[in-house]
Scaffold this active site. Structure first.
Site, mmCIF file in Angstrom:
data_model
loop_
_atom_site.group_PDB
_atom_site.id
_atom_site.type_symbol
_atom_site.label_atom_id
_atom_site.label_comp_id
_atom_site.label_asym_id
_atom_site.label_seq_id
_atom_site.Cartn_x
_atom_site.Cartn_y
_atom_site.Cartn_z
ATOM 1 N N LYS A 1 -0.034 8.423 -4.500
ATOM 2 C CA LYS A 1 0.099 7.528 -3.231
ATOM 3 C C LYS A 1 -1.146 7.132 -2.578
ATOM 4 O O LYS A 1 -1.573 6.325 -2.127
ATOM 5 C CB LYS A 1 0.813 8.768 -1.962
ATOM 6 N N ASP B 1 5.378 6.500 0.003
ATOM 7 C CA ASP B 1 5.306 7.628 0.966
ATOM 8 C C ASP B 1 6.674 8.363 1.063
ATOM 9 O O ASP B 1 7.640 8.254 0.248
ATOM 10 C CB ASP B 1 4.484 7.350 2.147
#
Length: 242
Positions: free
Chosen positions: A139, A158
């Site tokens: 991420k 996310d």
């Protein structure tokens, strides 16, 4: 409720994400264009942002820039000073250690505290290099290469992205790295880094507004006809009301 009330026109795999993108764009409108930061600032922001609201992380980064004259000063501050400065993010004690260690390691490996030099490398090499640092996963590395002035093709996945794509049946339950890999197979080759950023923003907004964790508003969802999870929720609601 009969599933025939939710007709889903067949679509080619290479049109799945563009179709979802168009529906979200029509519902939410065009996201505000991002003003890319340099890679180091984006790295610091992304490292602090895990499980923390966007507004809070922005406030903390602004606070860091007011409190410390440079990122070098932040790196050289004590752990207590850093922890106090980032107190509003989740797990500040853990993130203070990760942040200080990462800034020290970047300096040690390159000779000074900057990530601008990453522009000369391939995207996959940049991401592998970043993911060596504590607390940095797919991420954060995707955010750095896609959101910063590096502007490379990557999809920042996310918690909202995980939830929305799993409910849509696009991906199985998996971590961010596996989910990104599977989704990138559906991304048209014509999508630029900016387009991937826009897609991330739309999915994130959808996860915050309608496709929430505890109280999804499936009846209002522009993706309902495409969503197995949403159809089940609406059917359950209709049965309960009958």
């Amino acid at each position: 409720m009969n599933d025939s009330l939710f007709p889903k026109p067949p679509r080619e795999p290479d049109d799945q994400l563009p179709h979802i993108h168009r529906l979200l764009l029509g519902y939410y409108g065009q996201p505000k264009p991002r003003e890319p930061w340099d890679p180091l600032k984006q790295f610091i922001y992304s490292l602090l942002s895990s499980r923390t609201k966007t507004e809070t992380t922005h406030q903390v980064v602004r606070h860091l820039q007011r409190q410390f004259a440079s990122w070098d000063d932040l790196r050289d501050a004590s752990l207590k000073e850093i922890e106090d400065a980032i107190r509003d993010v989740t797990f500040p004690d853990q993130k203070a250690v990760q942040l200080k260690s990462s800034l020290q390691q970047i300096t040690h490996r390159y000779g000074k505290l900057t990530l601008d030099f990453l522009a000369q490398y391939r995207t996959d090499k940049i991401r592998a290099w970043l993911e060596q640092f504590p607390g940095v996963g797919s991420k954060t590395s995707a955010a750095v290469v896609n959101f910063s002035t590096l502007r490379r093709r990557a999809l920042c996945v996310d918690s909202h992205h995980l939830r929305v794509t799993q409910r849509l049946g696009l991906t199985p339950r998996a971590d961010a790295a596996t989910t990104e890999e599977r989704l990138m197979r559906l991304v048209p080759e014509t999508w630029t880094a900016e387009m991937l950023d826009e897609h991330h923003s739309l999915i994130k907004l959808h996860g915050q507004r309608l496709c929430t964790f505890t109280d999804p508003r499936c009846t209002d969802c522009p993706l309902l006809r495409l969503c197995p999870f949403g159809k089940k929720q609406v059917t359950k609601s209709d049965i309960a009301a009958s």
